[in-house]
Scaffold this motif. Sequence first.
Motif, PDB file in Angstrom:
ATOM      1  N   PRO A   1      56.064   3.644 -60.607  1.00  0.00           N
ATOM      2  CA  PRO A   1      57.002   2.895 -61.481  1.00  0.00           C
ATOM      3  C   PRO A   1      56.006   2.196 -62.420  1.00  0.00           C
ATOM      4  CG  PRO A   1      57.052   1.986 -59.070  1.00  0.00           C
ATOM      5  CD  PRO A   1      56.302   3.142 -59.133  1.00  0.00           C
ATOM      6  N   TRP A   2      56.682   1.713 -63.574  1.00  0.00           N
ATOM      7  CA  TRP A   2      56.199   1.009 -64.591  1.00  0.00           C
ATOM      8  C   TRP A   2      57.048  -0.360 -64.790  1.00  0.00           C
ATOM      9  CZ3 TRP A   2      57.796   5.917 -64.775  1.00  0.00           C
ATOM     10  CH2 TRP A   2      56.828   6.832 -64.949  1.00  0.00           C
ATOM     11  N   ALA A   3      56.026  -1.249 -64.893  1.00  0.00           N
ATOM     12  CA  ALA A   3      56.687  -2.724 -65.120  1.00  0.00           C
ATOM     13  C   ALA A   3      56.944  -2.700 -66.624  1.00  0.00           C
ATOM     14  CB  ALA A   3      55.714  -3.877 -65.005  1.00  0.00           C
ATOM     15  N   ILE A   4      58.468  -3.245 -66.905  1.00  0.00           N
ATOM     16  CA  ILE A   4      59.015  -3.268 -68.182  1.00  0.00           C
ATOM     17  C   ILE A   4      58.387  -4.413 -68.850  1.00  0.00           C
ATOM     18  CG2 ILE A   4      60.936  -3.398 -69.644  1.00  0.00           C
ATOM     19  CD1 ILE A   4      62.538  -2.404 -67.342  1.00  0.00           C
ATOM     20  N   ARG A   5      57.600  -4.233 -70.193  1.00  0.00           N
ATOM     21  CA  ARG A   5      57.033  -5.291 -71.078  1.00  0.00           C
ATOM     22  C   ARG A   5      58.484  -6.080 -71.510  1.00  0.00           C
ATOM     23  NH1 ARG A   5      51.931  -3.217 -74.408  1.00  0.00           N
ATOM     24  NH2 ARG A   5      53.527  -3.157 -76.084  1.00  0.00           N
ATOM     25  N   ASP A   6      58.158  -7.254 -71.828  1.00  0.00           N
ATOM     26  CA  ASP A   6      59.370  -8.229 -72.218  1.00  0.00           C
ATOM     27  C   ASP A   6      59.676  -8.015 -73.677  1.00  0.00           C
ATOM     28  OD1 ASP A   6      59.583  -9.179 -69.739  1.00  0.00           O
ATOM     29  OD2 ASP A   6      58.192 -10.935 -70.010  1.00  0.00           O
ATOM     30  N   GLU A   7      58.668  -7.615 -74.392  1.00  0.00           N
ATOM     31  CA  GLU A   7      58.842  -7.623 -75.944  1.00  0.00           C
ATOM     32  C   GLU A   7      59.843  -6.402 -76.257  1.00  0.00           C
ATOM     33  OE1 GLU A   7      55.549  -4.606 -77.689  1.00  0.00           O
ATOM     34  OE2 GLU A   7      54.700  -5.822 -76.225  1.00  0.00           O
ATOM     35  N   GLY A   8      60.591  -6.629 -77.536  1.00  0.00           N
ATOM     36  CA  GLY A   8      61.712  -5.738 -77.996  1.00  0.00           C
ATOM     37  C   GLY A   8      61.114  -4.302 -77.982  1.00  0.00           C
ATOM     38  N   ALA A   9      62.272  -3.551 -78.218  1.00  0.00           N
ATOM     39  CA  ALA A   9      61.666  -2.096 -78.304  1.00  0.00           C
ATOM     40  C   ALA A   9      61.086  -1.529 -79.625  1.00  0.00           C
ATOM     41  CB  ALA A   9      63.280  -1.208 -78.422  1.00  0.00           C
ATOM     42  N   VAL A  10      60.372  -0.670 -79.349  1.00  0.00           N
ATOM     43  CA  VAL A  10      59.503   0.066 -80.468  1.00  0.00           C
ATOM     44  C   VAL A  10      60.550   0.965 -81.582  1.00  0.00           C
ATOM     45  CG1 VAL A  10      57.485   1.335 -81.259  1.00  0.00           C
ATOM     46  CG2 VAL A  10      57.563   0.046 -79.130  1.00  0.00           C
ATOM     47  N   LEU A  11      60.752   0.380 -82.493  1.00  0.00           N
ATOM     48  CA  LEU A  11      61.637   1.071 -83.523  1.00  0.00           C
ATOM     49  C   LEU A  11      61.053   1.862 -84.706  1.00  0.00           C
ATOM     50  CD1 LEU A  11      64.308  -1.970 -84.082  1.00  0.00           C
ATOM     51  CD2 LEU A  11      64.542  -0.061 -82.303  1.00  0.00           C
ATOM     52  N   ALA A  12      61.563   2.819 -85.044  1.00  0.00           N
ATOM     53  CA  ALA A  12      61.272   3.740 -86.287  1.00  0.00           C
ATOM     54  C   ALA A  12      61.182   2.779 -87.434  1.00  0.00           C
ATOM     55  CB  ALA A  12      62.193   4.878 -86.389  1.00  0.00           C
ATOM     56  N   GLY A  13      60.049   3.023 -88.114  1.00  0.00           N
ATOM     57  CA  GLY A  13      60.001   2.445 -89.419  1.00  0.00           C
ATOM     58  C   GLY A  13      59.354   1.172 -89.185  1.00  0.00           C
ATOM     59  N   HIS A  14      59.031   0.406 -88.334  1.00  0.00           N
ATOM     60  CA  HIS A  14      58.265  -0.606 -87.764  1.00  0.00           C
ATOM     61  C   HIS A  14      56.904  -0.499 -87.605  1.00  0.00           C
ATOM     62  CE1 HIS A  14      61.968  -3.250 -87.688  1.00  0.00           C
ATOM     63  NE2 HIS A  14      62.469  -2.019 -87.611  1.00  0.00           N
ATOM     64  N   ALA A  15      55.970  -1.618 -87.773  1.00  0.00           N
ATOM     65  CA  ALA A  15      54.475  -1.417 -87.207  1.00  0.00           C
ATOM     66  C   ALA A  15      54.465  -1.046 -85.790  1.00  0.00           C
ATOM     67  CB  ALA A  15      53.890  -2.772 -87.611  1.00  0.00           C
ATOM     68  N   SER A  16      53.332  -0.429 -85.422  1.00  0.00           N
ATOM     69  CA  SER A  16      53.128   0.168 -84.134  1.00  0.00           C
ATOM     70  C   SER A  16      52.940  -1.198 -83.174  1.00  0.00           C
ATOM     71  CB  SER A  16      51.912   0.684 -84.137  1.00  0.00           C
ATOM     72  OG  SER A  16      51.537   1.309 -82.816  1.00  0.00           O
ATOM     73  N   ALA A  17      53.392  -1.019 -82.099  1.00  0.00           N
ATOM     74  CA  ALA A  17      53.219  -2.194 -80.996  1.00  0.00           C
ATOM     75  C   ALA A  17      52.096  -2.009 -80.408  1.00  0.00           C
ATOM     76  CB  ALA A  17      54.221  -1.681 -79.723  1.00  0.00           C
ATOM     77  N   THR A  18      51.671  -3.037 -79.689  1.00  0.00           N
ATOM     78  CA  THR A  18      50.230  -3.227 -79.133  1.00  0.00           C
ATOM     79  C   THR A  18      50.164  -2.097 -77.888  1.00  0.00           C
ATOM     80  OG1 THR A  18      51.035  -4.716 -77.624  1.00  0.00           O
ATOM     81  CG2 THR A  18      50.152  -5.453 -79.482  1.00  0.00           C
ATOM     82  N   ALA A  19      48.809  -1.759 -77.723  1.00  0.00           N
ATOM     83  CA  ALA A  19      48.511  -0.687 -76.825  1.00  0.00           C
ATOM     84  C   ALA A  19      49.111  -0.994 -75.481  1.00  0.00           C
ATOM     85  CB  ALA A  19      46.964  -0.476 -76.614  1.00  0.00           C
ATOM     86  N   LEU A  20      49.455   0.136 -74.840  1.00  0.00           N
ATOM     87  CA  LEU A  20      50.095  -0.003 -73.487  1.00  0.00           C
ATOM     88  C   LEU A  20      49.211   0.025 -72.285  1.00  0.00           C
ATOM     89  CD1 LEU A  20      52.983   2.417 -73.353  1.00  0.00           C
ATOM     90  CD2 LEU A  20      53.367  -0.029 -73.759  1.00  0.00           C
ATOM     91  N   GLU A  21      49.208  -0.908 -71.318  1.00  0.00           N
ATOM     92  CA  GLU A  21      48.372  -0.865 -70.177  1.00  0.00           C
ATOM     93  C   GLU A  21      48.933   0.091 -68.952  1.00  0.00           C
ATOM     94  OE1 GLU A  21      47.795  -4.893 -68.909  1.00  0.00           O
ATOM     95  OE2 GLU A  21      47.034  -5.617 -70.815  1.00  0.00           O
ATOM     96  N   ASP A  22      47.978   0.543 -68.189  1.00  0.00           N
ATOM     97  CA  ASP A  22      48.547   1.388 -67.256  1.00  0.00           C
ATOM     98  C   ASP A  22      49.480   0.647 -66.455  1.00  0.00           C
ATOM     99  OD1 ASP A  22      47.052   3.431 -67.767  1.00  0.00           O
ATOM    100  OD2 ASP A  22      45.598   3.353 -66.301  1.00  0.00           O
ATOM    101  N   GLY A  23      50.662   1.577 -66.063  1.00  0.00           N
ATOM    102  CA  GLY A  23      51.572   0.972 -65.324  1.00  0.00           C
ATOM    103  C   GLY A  23      52.830   0.044 -65.747  1.00  0.00           C
ATOM    104  N   THR A  24      52.457   0.217 -67.148  1.00  0.00           N
ATOM    105  CA  THR A  24      53.716  -0.778 -68.034  1.00  0.00           C
ATOM    106  C   THR A  24      54.545   0.448 -68.786  1.00  0.00           C
ATOM    107  OG1 THR A  24      52.386  -1.055 -69.943  1.00  0.00           O
ATOM    108  CG2 THR A  24      52.221  -2.568 -68.261  1.00  0.00           C
ATOM    109  N   ALA A  25      55.835  -0.146 -69.305  1.00  0.00           N
ATOM    110  CA  ALA A  25      56.743   0.559 -70.242  1.00  0.00           C
ATOM    111  C   ALA A  25      57.096  -0.110 -71.123  1.00  0.00           C
ATOM    112  CB  ALA A  25      57.561   1.388 -69.261  1.00  0.00           C
ATOM    113  N   VAL A  26      57.634   0.319 -72.360  1.00  0.00           N
ATOM    114  CA  VAL A  26      58.375  -0.289 -73.300  1.00  0.00           C
ATOM    115  C   VAL A  26      59.393   0.626 -73.882  1.00  0.00           C
ATOM    116  CG1 VAL A  26      56.808   0.382 -75.154  1.00  0.00           C
ATOM    117  CG2 VAL A  26      58.078  -1.788 -75.460  1.00  0.00           C
ATOM    118  N   ARG A  27      60.387   0.041 -74.251  1.00  0.00           N
ATOM    119  CA  ARG A  27      61.450   0.655 -74.901  1.00  0.00           C
ATOM    120  C   ARG A  27      61.070   1.176 -76.169  1.00  0.00           C
ATOM    121  NH1 ARG A  27      66.570   2.706 -72.676  1.00  0.00           N
ATOM    122  NH2 ARG A  27      67.565   1.056 -71.495  1.00  0.00           N
TER     123      ARG A  27
END
Length: 526
Positions: free
Chosen positions: A186-212
């Motif tokens: 399972p993956w620890a959910i990052r606190d930052e908001g969801a990654v949305l279309a048309g927005h700048a790329s999020a920071t790189a994911l670390e192993d074991g993490t997830a982001v909306r």
Amino acid sequence: MTHPQQRAAGTGPVIRPVTGSGPVAGAETGAEPGATSGAEPESDGVDEALALVAPRTLAHRTASPRSAPPGTASVRAEDSPAGVPRAKAERHRATPWPDARDVATRAGAHTGPAHPGPGHPTTGPSGPARPGSSPDHRDPERPRRHATPLGQALGHVLAEPLRALTDLPSFDTSAMDGWAVAGPGPWAIRDEGAVLAGHASATALEDGTAVRIATGARVPPETTAVVRSEHSRTDAGGHMHARREVVPGQDIRPRGQECRSGDQLLPAGTPVTPAVLGLAAAAGYDELPTLPRPRVEILVLGDELLTAGLPHDGLIRDALGPMLGPWLNTLGADVLATRRIGDDADALRAAVIGSPADLVITTGGTAAGPVDHVHPVLAQAGAALLVDGVKVRPGHPMLLARLEGGRHLVGLPGNPLAAISGLLTLAEPLLRALAGAPASTPYRAAVRDEVHGHPHDTRLVPVVHRGDQVVPLHYNGPAMLRGIAAADGMAVVPPGGARPGDVLEILDLPWPVSPAPGAAQGACFT
């Protein structure tokens, strides 16, 4: 101009000489034996009767046709005495229907699209224009391609191959709403908001993490897969669990999946449809390289035509004026104007010679009546008749002429369905070739019912699709529009007719097939 449905009492039919034992050329013939009562005859039927019962008695009146290049009926109109229709000066035979379409296609392909430009010269392929003859409307310096904004390109034809200006997609994107995950769960959910279309790329994911992540959003670097929302669950400890096995790369659209920059997406000659516009926009285009659309001017002839109100006192409504412009637009033409001209030879000559169009369309006046001025005007304009009559019903007295300056004229009969026959036979293949569009692919379908045919000529009959068959429609006389208004296409019926189950070529009409099962319920079938 006398239209067939308005022939004055006591006026006999115009009979032109025949070749061999074929039907009498030059007059619209009547309904064939056994035809349904809704098929109005094209004339008083005398010439049809002659063709059926006494062809050999007419053979001695046949003169050998002038030699012409194979596959054409090309003669110079000025070979006739001044002011005399060529049909009276020499015998001729009508062109078989398939050959007429081929002649029109070759004429358009040889000419190509050409519109006048400022300061264009007035010399054509045959030398300087003669005084009083047609000026040369071709512009040899005019570009053979336009840069057409996307919003104006619908219906045009690509002048060059459409090549991708970027990778599609241009970056790795999420194909679904869900979670971008890295490594095993399972993956620890990052606190930052969801990654949305048309927005700048999020920071790189670390192993074991997830982001909306939303559909179409750029996936963060180091993403292993996207887990769909419906295939996930979260717990109170702030972790996301997958309900199904996670495969690396799942639900990610990798960069260049559809194409790489420089890939050919479509070939030159492709018609620009709404889907082509969407593809071009996705590939980075703001405008498209297109061929110029052929320009058409319509000349509706006749003193007997009304533009409003009910028919009265021998006057009839003009059905062709409202119909031809939109029809020609669907064939890829730019219609400059629809002009109504009375039975006035001088006015017709001035309109033909002075038209800036690549193609002039006339209605009526192609036979040999006292106010049928098309042939004499063409002779005076120095035109070359490529097709002078076609072995097809309705629409036999249609014609195709080449005007000076690389322009063309299609003369349609005055009866509405006969005029449509002329559009499909001569104008459609000519315009397709002028526009640089590929030839349409013919298709065939079995006819459900018997279709009566002409003894010698091709017949075009309105039909509707019913399952894998077509059904011929009633009201298919040359002056009638009730059948074609409910039709999906025109069946090409060979001489002699067709029996149930016979497979016939079908000419599509340039609009969608009947949109609903009840769309043709008001139609009458043969």
